[in-house]
Design a protein around this motif. Structure first.
Motif, PDB file in Angstrom:
ATOM      1  N   ILE A  88       0.854  -1.180   0.000  1.00 24.70           N
ATOM      2  CA  ILE A  88       0.000   0.000   0.000  1.00 24.70           C
ATOM      3  C   ILE A  88       0.896   1.237   0.000  1.00 24.70           C
ATOM      4  CG2 ILE A  88      -1.872   1.217   1.179  1.00 24.70           C
ATOM      5  CD1 ILE A  88      -2.587  -1.664   0.275  1.00 24.70           C
ATOM      6  N   CYS A  89       0.701   2.112  -0.973  1.00 28.12           N
ATOM      7  CA  CYS A  89       1.552   3.294  -1.114  1.00 28.12           C
ATOM      8  C   CYS A  89       0.677   4.532  -1.315  1.00 28.12           C
ATOM      9  CB  CYS A  89       2.459   3.149  -2.341  1.00 28.12           C
ATOM     10  SG  CYS A  89       3.442   1.665  -2.364  1.00 28.12           S
ATOM     11  N   PRO A  90       1.167   5.677  -0.868  1.00 34.92           N
ATOM     12  CA  PRO A  90       0.426   6.912  -1.136  1.00 34.92           C
ATOM     13  C   PRO A  90       0.492   7.218  -2.637  1.00 34.92           C
ATOM     14  CG  PRO A  90       2.498   7.390  -0.042  1.00 34.92           C
ATOM     15  CD  PRO A  90       2.363   5.914  -0.091  1.00 34.92           C
ATOM     16  N   LYS A  91      -0.569   7.866  -3.120  1.00 34.66           N
ATOM     17  CA  LYS A  91      -0.589   8.255  -4.531  1.00 34.66           C
ATOM     18  C   LYS A  91       0.420   9.353  -4.786  1.00 34.66           C
ATOM     19  CE  LYS A  91      -5.227   7.127  -5.968  1.00 34.66           C
ATOM     20  NZ  LYS A  91      -6.372   7.608  -6.735  1.00 34.66           N
ATOM     21  N   VAL A  92       1.049   9.287  -5.939  1.00 34.65           N
ATOM     22  CA  VAL A  92       1.978  10.324  -6.352  1.00 34.65           C
ATOM     23  C   VAL A  92       1.214  11.330  -7.185  1.00 34.65           C
ATOM     24  CG1 VAL A  92       4.090  10.799  -7.638  1.00 34.65           C
ATOM     25  CG2 VAL A  92       3.865   8.661  -6.345  1.00 34.65           C
TER      26      VAL A  92
END
Length: 98
Positions: free
Chosen positions: A93-97
């Protein structure tokens, strides 16, 4: 003389094809799961019938898988099939760029 313009593709080709961001994300995930599953089938050297037996799916479903018919498979189904061929799926799970 006509000039051709080359535009850099997005990281998610499904965005370039006009899908909404949510649908493009889902399609990308399913395509990655399908490719991993197809690679495992090739690795094992299974026929369509052998794959159907190992994955407990119909021959038609396996044909659809090998033909890349992404709309016929959910993320859940693909994860179950990957588990049946000895693979595990990990989620990042990663933050949106922006």
């Amino acid at each position: 003389m006509n000039e051709n313009t080359i535009t850099q593709a997005a990281d998610n080709i499904f965005l370039d094809l006009g899908f909404s961001a949510q649908e493009a994300d889902n399609l990308l995930i399913r395509s990655q799961l399908m490719l991993a599953l197809q690679n495992q089938i090739k690795h094992h050297g299974w026929t369509i019938d052998q794959t159907a037996q190992h994955l407990k799916q119909s021959r038609d479903e396996i044909k659809a898988l090998t033909q890349g018919k992404i709309g016929q498979f959910s993320v859940d189904t693909l994860i179950v099939m990957l588990n049946q061929v000895g693979m595990t799926v990990k989620v990042e799970i990663c933050p949106k760029v922006a």
